[in-house]
Design a protein around this motif. Structure first.
Motif, PDB file in Angstrom:
ATOM      1  N   LEU A  42       0.869  -1.171   0.000  1.00 28.15           N
ATOM      2  CA  LEU A  42       0.000   0.000   0.000  1.00 28.15           C
ATOM      3  C   LEU A  42       0.907   1.223   0.000  1.00 28.15           C
ATOM      4  O   LEU A  42       2.120   1.101   0.238  1.00 28.15           O
ATOM      5  CB  LEU A  42      -0.918  -0.002   1.238  1.00 28.15           C
ATOM      6  CG  LEU A  42      -2.118  -0.955   1.207  1.00 28.15           C
ATOM      7  CD1 LEU A  42      -2.787  -0.984   2.569  1.00 28.15           C
ATOM      8  CD2 LEU A  42      -3.132  -0.548   0.143  1.00 28.15           C
ATOM      9  N   PRO A  43       0.369   2.429  -0.254  1.00 27.02           N
ATOM     10  CA  PRO A  43       1.241   3.604  -0.372  1.00 27.02           C
ATOM     11  C   PRO A  43       2.235   3.786   0.767  1.00 27.02           C
ATOM     12  O   PRO A  43       3.349   4.239   0.542  1.00 27.02           O
ATOM     13  CB  PRO A  43       0.239   4.762  -0.445  1.00 27.02           C
ATOM     14  CG  PRO A  43      -0.960   4.171  -1.102  1.00 27.02           C
ATOM     15  CD  PRO A  43      -1.031   2.764  -0.588  1.00 27.02           C
ATOM     16  N   SER A  44       1.877   3.424   1.989  1.00 27.22           N
ATOM     17  CA  SER A  44       2.782   3.634   3.120  1.00 27.22           C
ATOM     18  C   SER A  44       3.073   2.354   3.890  1.00 27.22           C
ATOM     19  O   SER A  44       3.506   2.407   5.039  1.00 27.22           O
ATOM     20  CB  SER A  44       2.186   4.687   4.077  1.00 27.22           C
ATOM     21  OG  SER A  44       2.057   5.928   3.425  1.00 27.22           O
ATOM     22  N   ILE A  45       2.846   1.193   3.254  1.00 26.78           N
ATOM     23  CA  ILE A  45       2.994  -0.073   3.967  1.00 26.78           C
ATOM     24  C   ILE A  45       3.823  -1.059   3.145  1.00 26.78           C
ATOM     25  O   ILE A  45       3.571  -1.259   1.957  1.00 26.78           O
ATOM     26  CB  ILE A  45       1.621  -0.685   4.311  1.00 26.78           C
ATOM     27  CG1 ILE A  45       0.828   0.273   5.208  1.00 26.78           C
ATOM     28  CG2 ILE A  45       1.789  -2.036   5.002  1.00 26.78           C
ATOM     29  CD1 ILE A  45      -0.523  -0.239   5.609  1.00 26.78           C
ATOM     30  N   TRP A  46       4.805  -1.666   3.811  1.00 25.18           N
ATOM     31  CA  TRP A  46       5.671  -2.681   3.202  1.00 25.18           C
ATOM     32  C   TRP A  46       5.503  -4.000   3.949  1.00 25.18           C
ATOM     33  O   TRP A  46       5.247  -4.007   5.150  1.00 25.18           O
ATOM     34  CB  TRP A  46       7.133  -2.252   3.300  1.00 25.18           C
ATOM     35  CG  TRP A  46       7.576  -1.269   2.257  1.00 25.18           C
ATOM     36  CD1 TRP A  46       8.322  -1.537   1.135  1.00 25.18           C
ATOM     37  CD2 TRP A  46       7.343   0.141   2.237  1.00 25.18           C
ATOM     38  NE1 TRP A  46       8.557  -0.370   0.428  1.00 25.18           N
ATOM     39  CE2 TRP A  46       7.967   0.669   1.079  1.00 25.18           C
ATOM     40  CE3 TRP A  46       6.655   1.016   3.080  1.00 25.18           C
ATOM     41  CZ2 TRP A  46       7.935   2.015   0.747  1.00 25.18           C
ATOM     42  CZ3 TRP A  46       6.604   2.357   2.762  1.00 25.18           C
ATOM     43  CH2 TRP A  46       7.237   2.845   1.607  1.00 25.18           C
ATOM     44  N   ARG A  47       5.679  -5.094   3.206  1.00 24.83           N
ATOM     45  CA  ARG A  47       5.681  -6.417   3.833  1.00 24.83           C
ATOM     46  C   ARG A  47       7.136  -6.852   3.974  1.00 24.83           C
ATOM     47  O   ARG A  47       7.887  -6.897   3.003  1.00 24.83           O
ATOM     48  CB  ARG A  47       4.890  -7.420   2.995  1.00 24.83           C
ATOM     49  CG  ARG A  47       4.790  -8.785   3.649  1.00 24.83           C
ATOM     50  CD  ARG A  47       3.707  -9.622   2.995  1.00 24.83           C
ATOM     51  NE  ARG A  47       3.727 -10.982   3.514  1.00 24.83           N
ATOM     52  CZ  ARG A  47       2.656 -11.733   3.642  1.00 24.83           C
ATOM     53  NH1 ARG A  47       1.475 -11.255   3.310  1.00 24.83           N
ATOM     54  NH2 ARG A  47       2.739 -12.964   4.104  1.00 24.83           N
ATOM     55  N   ILE A  48       7.520  -7.193   5.206  1.00 26.60           N
ATOM     56  CA  ILE A  48       8.922  -7.444   5.548  1.00 26.60           C
ATOM     57  C   ILE A  48       9.189  -8.935   5.673  1.00 26.60           C
ATOM     58  O   ILE A  48       8.357  -9.680   6.211  1.00 26.60           O
ATOM     59  CB  ILE A  48       9.275  -6.747   6.883  1.00 26.60           C
ATOM     60  CG1 ILE A  48       8.907  -5.256   6.840  1.00 26.60           C
ATOM     61  CG2 ILE A  48      10.753  -6.936   7.224  1.00 26.60           C
ATOM     62  CD1 ILE A  48       9.605  -4.467   5.767  1.00 26.60           C
ATOM     63  N   ASP A  49      10.359  -9.369   5.185  1.00 25.11           N
ATOM     64  CA  ASP A  49      10.832 -10.720   5.481  1.00 25.11           C
ATOM     65  C   ASP A  49      12.352 -10.683   5.603  1.00 25.11           C
ATOM     66  O   ASP A  49      12.977  -9.644   5.405  1.00 25.11           O
ATOM     67  CB  ASP A  49      10.370 -11.739   4.432  1.00 25.11           C
ATOM     68  CG  ASP A  49      10.859 -11.400   3.022  1.00 25.11           C
ATOM     69  OD1 ASP A  49      12.001 -10.913   2.875  1.00 25.11           O
ATOM     70  OD2 ASP A  49      10.096 -11.623   2.064  1.00 25.11           O
ATOM     71  N   ARG A  50      12.925 -11.818   5.921  1.00 26.42           N
ATOM     72  CA  ARG A  50      14.365 -11.842   6.191  1.00 26.42           C
ATOM     73  C   ARG A  50      15.201 -11.663   4.935  1.00 26.42           C
ATOM     74  O   ARG A  50      16.427 -11.509   5.031  1.00 26.42           O
ATOM     75  CB  ARG A  50      14.757 -13.138   6.904  1.00 26.42           C
ATOM     76  CG  ARG A  50      14.506 -14.399   6.120  1.00 26.42           C
ATOM     77  CD  ARG A  50      14.692 -15.614   6.990  1.00 26.42           C
ATOM     78  NE  ARG A  50      14.322 -16.833   6.288  1.00 26.42           N
ATOM     79  CZ  ARG A  50      15.144 -17.848   6.080  1.00 26.42           C
ATOM     80  NH1 ARG A  50      16.382 -17.801   6.518  1.00 26.42           N
ATOM     81  NH2 ARG A  50      14.723 -18.924   5.442  1.00 26.42           N
ATOM     82  N   GLN A  51      14.565 -11.685   3.746  1.00 28.77           N
ATOM     83  CA  GLN A  51      15.301 -11.466   2.500  1.00 28.77           C
ATOM     84  C   GLN A  51      15.485  -9.981   2.187  1.00 28.77           C
ATOM     85  O   GLN A  51      16.186  -9.639   1.233  1.00 28.77           O
ATOM     86  CB  GLN A  51      14.557 -12.136   1.335  1.00 28.77           C
ATOM     87  CG  GLN A  51      14.281 -13.622   1.528  1.00 28.77           C
ATOM     88  CD  GLN A  51      15.534 -14.427   1.768  1.00 28.77           C
ATOM     89  OE1 GLN A  51      16.578 -14.144   1.193  1.00 28.77           O
ATOM     90  NE2 GLN A  51      15.444 -15.431   2.640  1.00 28.77           N
ATOM     91  N   CYS A  52      14.873  -9.110   2.987  1.00 33.08           N
ATOM     92  CA  CYS A  52      15.046  -7.667   2.769  1.00 33.08           C
ATOM     93  C   CYS A  52      16.521  -7.292   2.909  1.00 33.08           C
ATOM     94  O   CYS A  52      17.293  -7.973   3.593  1.00 33.08           O
ATOM     95  CB  CYS A  52      14.224  -6.874   3.783  1.00 33.08           C
ATOM     96  SG  CYS A  52      12.436  -7.005   3.539  1.00 33.08           S
ATOM     97  N   ARG A  53      16.899  -6.193   2.271  1.00 35.45           N
ATOM     98  CA  ARG A  53      18.278  -5.710   2.389  1.00 35.45           C
ATOM     99  C   ARG A  53      18.573  -5.297   3.831  1.00 35.45           C
ATOM    100  O   ARG A  53      17.702  -4.808   4.541  1.00 35.45           O
ATOM    101  CB  ARG A  53      18.507  -4.518   1.477  1.00 35.45           C
ATOM    102  CG  ARG A  53      18.302  -4.797   0.002  1.00 35.45           C
ATOM    103  CD  ARG A  53      18.762  -3.610  -0.838  1.00 35.45           C
ATOM    104  NE  ARG A  53      18.327  -3.791  -2.218  1.00 35.45           N
ATOM    105  CZ  ARG A  53      17.329  -3.135  -2.776  1.00 35.45           C
ATOM    106  NH1 ARG A  53      16.666  -2.222  -2.081  1.00 35.45           N
ATOM    107  NH2 ARG A  53      16.998  -3.353  -4.032  1.00 35.45           N
ATOM    108  N   ASP A  54      19.822  -5.474   4.221  1.00 36.06           N
ATOM    109  CA  ASP A  54      20.250  -4.962   5.512  1.00 36.06           C
ATOM    110  C   ASP A  54      20.270  -3.436   5.484  1.00 36.06           C
ATOM    111  O   ASP A  54      20.691  -2.825   4.495  1.00 36.06           O
ATOM    112  CB  ASP A  54      21.658  -5.464   5.857  1.00 36.06           C
ATOM    113  CG  ASP A  54      21.634  -6.810   6.552  1.00 36.06           C
ATOM    114  OD1 ASP A  54      20.523  -7.282   6.894  1.00 36.06           O
ATOM    115  OD2 ASP A  54      22.709  -7.389   6.751  1.00 36.06           O
TER     116      ASP A  54
END
Length: 315
Positions: free
Chosen positions: A65-77
């Motif tokens: 969504l415009p201001s919402i991200w879904r996070i997981d452990r593959q995200c960049r440090d």
């Protein structure tokens, strides 16, 4: 039968799909992990979210969504990324929970995000978590601490759904660091008791599974982010270990006086809707189009009120 001895626990027991949200930003979602793991062990479905101070556009996370991200452990440090450290810790335990990170935005936009997540995951209870006590603020206290994050989250969530929303505050004493009057916090709790909006308390206790989970998670975050250890979460863990008084678990608090105490490991539960009705700025706040406008509304409303005197707790 009448209500449970601790109504908050009854609410959690009656719910099947719970959204656990760190409402004050930073590491607040960590304070919800003991409850989340307990719910999971009871067969409940849990979704996690957190108001984030991380540089989310640079994280490589999925923007939902415009201001919402879904996070997981593959995200960049990133140098500061509490949400990723949670996802890593959960993955070590083979727990693949959805984790959402909310960028700081206006209450209306944030409320739309809550509605989307509640609908998508068929959530039947929203549990807001504040690491500290500055979420339980009406506007006329002698010090407001870092109230904007908590106030925007509580108002936005309350406007998003008619489902029951609980607020859990943990960390009594830590907000002295931010100028909060704990006399006012207790007075506000007394008002909410009279309103029917106080839902009880219980403490994290050393050597329980839930306490061990939190200690392990905080240690993981300390290793991943050694230059920016969470003041609030390390203080709560210190209290759980039996430290007392001016004890410093991180050099970020050097030069200040802390009051680590057993009440710091205690959850205080409230009905968010009852709290919103007590907030002097709630109605106007919901119309704010940006974070900056929300902050200006709270400051202007508070300055126009007769402020309560700063009083000590007479112990």
């Amino acid at each position: 039968m009448g209500p449970s001895l601790i109504p908050a626990l009854q609410k959690l027991e009656e719910s099947n799909r719970v959204l656990v949200v760190g409402c004050g930003g930073g590491f607040d979602v960590y304070a919800g992990i003991p409850i989340a793991t307990r719910l999971l062990a009871s067969g409940k479905t849990v979704v996690l979210a957190n108001l984030s101070f991380a540089a989310l556009p640079r994280s490589g996370a999925e923007k939902v969504l415009p201001s919402i991200w879904r996070i997981d452990r593959q995200c960049r440090d990133l140098p500061y990324f509490p949400e990723k450290w949670v996802s890593e810790w959960l993955a070590r335990r083979d727990l693949a929970l959805p984790i959402y990170a909310f960028e700081r935005s206006g209450p209306r936009e944030l409320s739309a995000g809550y509605r989307q997540i509640i609908s998508e995951h068929e959530v039947d209870l929203v549990l807001l978590i504040d690491g500290g006590t500055d979420s339980v603020i009406f506007g006329d206290e002698p010090g407001l601490g870092t109230v904007v994050e908590d106030a925007v989250s509580v108002v936005a969530a309350s406007a998003a759904t008619e489902k029951f929303i609980m607020l859990a505050s943990i960390g009594f004493g830590i907000d002295h660091f931010h100028g909060i009057s704990h006399h006012s916090f207790l007075q506000n709790t007394a008002h909410l008791i009279r309103d029917g909006g106080f839902l009880g308390t219980f403490s994290l206790t050393a050597n329980t599974d839930e306490a061990n989970d939190l200690m392990d998670l905080v240690e993981h975050a300390n290793r991943r982010q050694p230059a920016h250890r969470s003041i609030v979460m390390n203080s709560i863990v210190s209290a759980m270990r039996g430290e007392f008084g001016d004890y410093h678990a991180t050099d970020r608090t050097s030069g200040s006086e802390l009051f680590i105490n057993p009440l710091m490991a205690q959850y205080w539960f409230y009905s968010a809707h009852h709290l919103v009705r007590r907030m002097a700025y709630a109605t106007e706040l919901l119309e704010a189009q940006s974070w900056e406008e929300a902050q200006a509304i709270i400051e202007r409303t508070s300055q126009a009120m007769t402020r309560r005197p700063r009083l000590p707790i007479p112990l």
